[in-house]
Design a protein around this motif. Structure first.
Motif, PDB file in Angstrom:
ATOM      1  N   ILE A 315       0.835  -1.201   0.000  1.00 25.69           N
ATOM      2  CA  ILE A 315       0.000   0.000   0.000  1.00 25.69           C
ATOM      3  C   ILE A 315       0.870   1.250   0.000  1.00 25.69           C
ATOM      4  CG2 ILE A 315      -1.688   1.327   1.326  1.00 25.69           C
ATOM      5  CD1 ILE A 315      -2.803  -1.357   2.337  1.00 25.69           C
ATOM      6  N   VAL A 316       1.932   1.252   0.804  1.00 29.15           N
ATOM      7  CA  VAL A 316       2.854   2.399   0.840  1.00 29.15           C
ATOM      8  C   VAL A 316       3.497   2.599  -0.533  1.00 29.15           C
ATOM      9  CG1 VAL A 316       5.009   3.271   1.832  1.00 29.15           C
ATOM     10  CG2 VAL A 316       3.295   2.206   3.311  1.00 29.15           C
ATOM     11  N   ARG A 317       3.873   1.507  -1.188  1.00 25.76           N
ATOM     12  CA  ARG A 317       4.502   1.581  -2.508  1.00 25.76           C
ATOM     13  C   ARG A 317       3.530   2.155  -3.545  1.00 25.76           C
ATOM     14  NH1 ARG A 317       6.085  -3.229  -2.380  1.00 25.76           N
ATOM     15  NH2 ARG A 317       4.551  -4.240  -3.736  1.00 25.76           N
ATOM     16  N   ILE A 318       2.263   1.722  -3.465  1.00 20.44           N
ATOM     17  CA  ILE A 318       1.258   2.256  -4.396  1.00 20.44           C
ATOM     18  C   ILE A 318       1.063   3.746  -4.158  1.00 20.44           C
ATOM     19  CG2 ILE A 318      -1.205   2.213  -4.963  1.00 20.44           C
ATOM     20  CD1 ILE A 318      -1.100  -0.832  -4.449  1.00 20.44           C
ATOM     21  N   ARG A 319       1.009   4.154  -2.906  1.00 16.94           N
ATOM     22  CA  ARG A 319       0.875   5.584  -2.593  1.00 16.94           C
ATOM     23  C   ARG A 319       2.008   6.386  -3.242  1.00 16.94           C
ATOM     24  NH1 ARG A 319      -2.569   7.478   0.970  1.00 16.94           N
ATOM     25  NH2 ARG A 319      -3.824   6.070   2.261  1.00 16.94           N
ATOM     26  N   SER A 320       3.221   5.882  -3.084  1.00 17.03           N
ATOM     27  CA  SER A 320       4.377   6.601  -3.617  1.00 17.03           C
ATOM     28  C   SER A 320       4.339   6.668  -5.135  1.00 17.03           C
ATOM     29  CB  SER A 320       5.657   5.904  -3.137  1.00 17.03           C
ATOM     30  OG  SER A 320       6.793   6.578  -3.629  1.00 17.03           O
ATOM     31  N   ARG A 321       4.000   5.564  -5.788  1.00 12.85           N
ATOM     32  CA  ARG A 321       3.975   5.543  -7.252  1.00 12.85           C
ATOM     33  C   ARG A 321       2.876   6.446  -7.812  1.00 12.85           C
ATOM     34  NH1 ARG A 321       5.360  -0.694  -9.195  1.00 12.85           N
ATOM     35  NH2 ARG A 321       7.409  -0.777  -8.205  1.00 12.85           N
ATOM     36  N   LEU A 322       1.725   6.451  -7.168  1.00 12.37           N
ATOM     37  CA  LEU A 322       0.651   7.317  -7.649  1.00 12.37           C
ATOM     38  C   LEU A 322       1.001   8.782  -7.404  1.00 12.37           C
ATOM     39  CD1 LEU A 322      -2.101   7.659  -8.935  1.00 12.37           C
ATOM     40  CD2 LEU A 322      -3.145   7.334  -6.677  1.00 12.37           C
ATOM     41  N   ALA A 323       1.627   9.078  -6.275  1.00 12.87           N
ATOM     42  CA  ALA A 323       2.057  10.451  -6.004  1.00 12.87           C
ATOM     43  C   ALA A 323       3.034  10.925  -7.064  1.00 12.87           C
ATOM     44  CB  ALA A 323       2.680  10.537  -4.615  1.00 12.87           C
ATOM     45  N   ASP A 324       3.968  10.062  -7.445  1.00 16.90           N
ATOM     46  CA  ASP A 324       4.930  10.414  -8.503  1.00 16.90           C
ATOM     47  C   ASP A 324       4.218  10.629  -9.836  1.00 16.90           C
ATOM     48  OD1 ASP A 324       7.021  10.199  -6.708  1.00 16.90           O
ATOM     49  OD2 ASP A 324       7.587   8.176  -7.318  1.00 16.90           O
ATOM     50  N   ALA A 325       3.258   9.762 -10.145  1.00 18.34           N
ATOM     51  CA  ALA A 325       2.540   9.877 -11.413  1.00 18.34           C
ATOM     52  C   ALA A 325       1.727  11.169 -11.466  1.00 18.34           C
ATOM     53  CB  ALA A 325       1.633   8.665 -11.606  1.00 18.34           C
ATOM     54  N   LEU A 326       1.123  11.543 -10.350  1.00 21.75           N
ATOM     55  CA  LEU A 326       0.358  12.794 -10.309  1.00 21.75           C
ATOM     56  C   LEU A 326       1.286  13.995 -10.459  1.00 21.75           C
ATOM     57  CD1 LEU A 326      -2.171  11.965  -7.448  1.00 21.75           C
ATOM     58  CD2 LEU A 326      -2.689  12.228  -9.883  1.00 21.75           C
ATOM     59  N   ALA A 327       2.426  13.934  -9.773  1.00 24.00           N
ATOM     60  CA  ALA A 327       3.382  15.044  -9.866  1.00 24.00           C
ATOM     61  C   ALA A 327       3.873  15.227 -11.296  1.00 24.00           C
ATOM     62  CB  ALA A 327       4.555  14.793  -8.921  1.00 24.00           C
ATOM     63  N   ALA A 328       4.051  14.127 -12.013  1.00 26.44           N
ATOM     64  CA  ALA A 328       4.511  14.207 -13.399  1.00 26.44           C
ATOM     65  C   ALA A 328       3.492  14.900 -14.296  1.00 26.44           C
ATOM     66  CB  ALA A 328       4.807  12.809 -13.924  1.00 26.44           C
ATOM     67  N   ARG A 329       2.248  14.934 -13.873  1.00 31.11           N
ATOM     68  CA  ARG A 329       1.189  15.604 -14.641  1.00 31.11           C
ATOM     69  C   ARG A 329       0.819  16.956 -14.040  1.00 31.11           C
ATOM     70  NH1 ARG A 329      -0.975  12.026 -18.305  1.00 31.11           N
ATOM     71  NH2 ARG A 329      -0.403   9.830 -17.976  1.00 31.11           N
ATOM     72  N   GLY A 330       1.651  17.437 -13.137  1.00 37.62           N
ATOM     73  CA  GLY A 330       1.430  18.760 -12.564  1.00 37.62           C
ATOM     74  C   GLY A 330       0.395  18.809 -11.462  1.00 37.62           C
ATOM     75  N   LEU A 331       0.027  17.638 -10.895  1.00 38.43           N
ATOM     76  CA  LEU A 331      -0.961  17.587  -9.823  1.00 38.43           C
ATOM     77  C   LEU A 331      -0.275  17.298  -8.490  1.00 38.43           C
ATOM     78  CD1 LEU A 331      -3.751  15.478 -11.575  1.00 38.43           C
ATOM     79  CD2 LEU A 331      -3.601  17.966 -11.383  1.00 38.43           C
ATOM     80  N   ASP A 332      -0.905  17.720  -7.418  1.00 44.22           N
ATOM     81  CA  ASP A 332      -0.350  17.520  -6.076  1.00 44.22           C
ATOM     82  C   ASP A 332      -0.722  16.134  -5.570  1.00 44.22           C
ATOM     83  OD1 ASP A 332       0.622  17.674  -3.510  1.00 44.22           O
ATOM     84  OD2 ASP A 332      -1.005  18.963  -2.776  1.00 44.22           O
ATOM     85  N   GLY A 333       0.258  15.270  -5.390  1.00 44.71           N
ATOM     86  CA  GLY A 333       0.017  13.941  -4.836  1.00 44.71           C
ATOM     87  C   GLY A 333       0.679  13.718  -3.499  1.00 44.71           C
ATOM     88  N   GLU A 334       1.248  14.778  -2.922  1.00 41.06           N
ATOM     89  CA  GLU A 334       2.023  14.603  -1.688  1.00 41.06           C
ATOM     90  C   GLU A 334       1.167  14.144  -0.521  1.00 41.06           C
ATOM     91  OE1 GLU A 334       5.368  14.538  -1.186  1.00 41.06           O
ATOM     92  OE2 GLU A 334       5.191  14.499  -3.365  1.00 41.06           O
ATOM     93  N   ARG A 335      -0.116  14.483  -0.528  1.00 43.33           N
ATOM     94  CA  ARG A 335      -0.995  14.017   0.546  1.00 43.33           C
ATOM     95  C   ARG A 335      -1.013  12.491   0.606  1.00 43.33           C
ATOM     96  NH1 ARG A 335      -6.565  16.348  -0.321  1.00 43.33           N
ATOM     97  NH2 ARG A 335      -5.428  18.000  -1.390  1.00 43.33           N
TER      98      ARG A 335
END
Length: 391
Positions: A315-335
């Motif tokens: 679950i932690v790994r999925i959180r990190s990967r989705l946060a990175d993917a959102l950041a790559a599209r200019g969206l805030d995924g840090e939450r």
């Protein structure tokens, strides 16, 4: 006789599940219902559970009733798992229930029978079934500030300003860890502060612990509950084994209550037995016996710990990967990196949630709750693209 019944309101989660099942699009994503899924998209039966079930199948000699308390070995085991080791056992009462929802309803019935007119304060937002269960028992429901949706953080000042007004006629329902639906947890300092306020003001804390082990680990996830248990004379706990043992359909839970004295605990036990008897009578045993067998065996306990650690790490790994993917599209995924457990809430409007469903076959619960534990790691880019399209 039943022609006068009004149509039932759609369940906010189960109705999404039904819509997902009816969707024929092959790329659809179900991130609504709160279940863990593995890399194959299945909600697996844990290996430790299967081993305990095999042993149970061979050894169980009877299917006779266990009694109103339920499986006492199970109760002892889960109390050791979540409560302080030095607790005064005579002041604690426990009863097995049909899942944590059964525990919530049983404890709500106890409160209604003890002091009609009590107000139970739940977080804003909270688990969708909290308010319906409490109201069905005849209790008043109020909400305390909790989540700042825009920032994905705790409204700490507003929360404690509200709690400052609570008194002896109030019950405070808290999420023990991995807050559902936000993923935003209280800090240990917050738990200490709540314990002090409850002691001074007289309100009664009630902890719903449904995700132990999914946040920071078994011990860390019970730390807040244990702070209250050490500091206060009275406490309610609703406990679930659905998530960390994967026993969703077995409906395996417990209601626990700390009383001021051993004599009070005896009266509480008698009342809980009475309420259970006229409601569901006795809880199902299979899941409880499986948990009891796992926690009684060092080898099975170790196996279960390793499986649970693997689930949490994924679950932690999925959180990190989705946060990175959102950041790559200019969206805030840090939450997503800050939050704990299965869920996070994204700042999505009802219209955006509907667009995700209609245009991208992405199914979320209304309000923007996202079940990270239901996401295939390989679909993080797909989800980030869909979120970017409706942002």
């Amino acid at each position: 006789m039943f022609d006068t019944l009004s149509p039932a309101a759609a369940d906010p989660i189960l109705s999404v599940v039904e819509a997902f099942r009816a969707d024929a699009r092959p790329h659809k994503l179900d991130l609504s219902v709160g279940v863990y899924r593995d890399v194959q998209g299945q909600t697996p039966v844990m290996a430790a559970v299967k081993a305990a079930e095999r042993a149970l199948c061979e050894a169980q000699a009877s299917k006779s009733y266990l009694g109103l308390a339920g499986n006492t070995a199970f109760l002892d085991a889960v109390m050791q798992l979540c409560l302080p080791a030095e607790r005064e056992a005579a002041r604690w009462t426990a009863i097995q229930t049909p899942g944590a929802s059964g525990a919530l309803r049983l404890l709500a019935d106890l409160l209604a029978a003890t002091r009609p007119g009590l107000t139970v304060w739940i977080s804003d937002p909270s688990y969708v079934n909290h308010a319906p269960i409490l109201r069905a028992a005849g209790l008043q429901v109020a909400r305390y500030p909790y989540l700042d949706v825009a920032s994905g953080s705790l409204r700490r000042d507003a929360l404690f300003d509200t709690l400052a007004g609570l008194g002896p006629d109030d019950v405070l329902l808290l999420h023990g860890c991995c807050h559902n639906p936000s993923g935003v947890d209280l800090s240990l300092a917050d738990w200490q502060r709540i314990a002090g306020m409850a002691s001074r003001q007289g309100f009664l804390p009630w902890v719903d612990l449904a995700y132990q082990g999914f946040g920071d680990g078994l011990e860390a996830d019970a730390a807040g509950l244990q702070i209250l248990a050490r500091a206060l004379p009275q406490l309610l706990v609703a406990y679930s084994c659905s998530k960390h043992f994967g026993l969703y359909r077995e409906r395996t839970g417990a209601a626990m209550l700390l009383s001021r004295s051993a004599a009070s605990a005896q009266r509480v036990q008698g009342k809980l037995f009475e309420l259970a008897r006229r409601s569901y009578s006795m809880a199902p045993d299979h899941g409880a016996e499986v948990v009891a067998r796992i926690l009684a065996s060092p080898a099975l306990t170790q196996q279960w710990h390793e499986e649970l650690d693997g689930m949490r790490a994924r679950i932690v790994r999925i959180r990190s990967r989705l946060a990175d993917a959102l950041a790559a599209r200019g969206l805030d995924g840090e939450r997503l990196r800050r939050h704990k457990g299965m869920f996070s809430m994204l700042p999505l409007s009802p219209a955006q949630v509907e667009r995700l469903r209609a245009e991208h076959a992405v199914y979320l619960v209304g309000g923007g709750r996202l079940n990270l534990a239901g996401l295939d790691e390989t679909r993080c880019d797909d989800l980030s693209a869909a979120l970017a399209a409706v942002a």
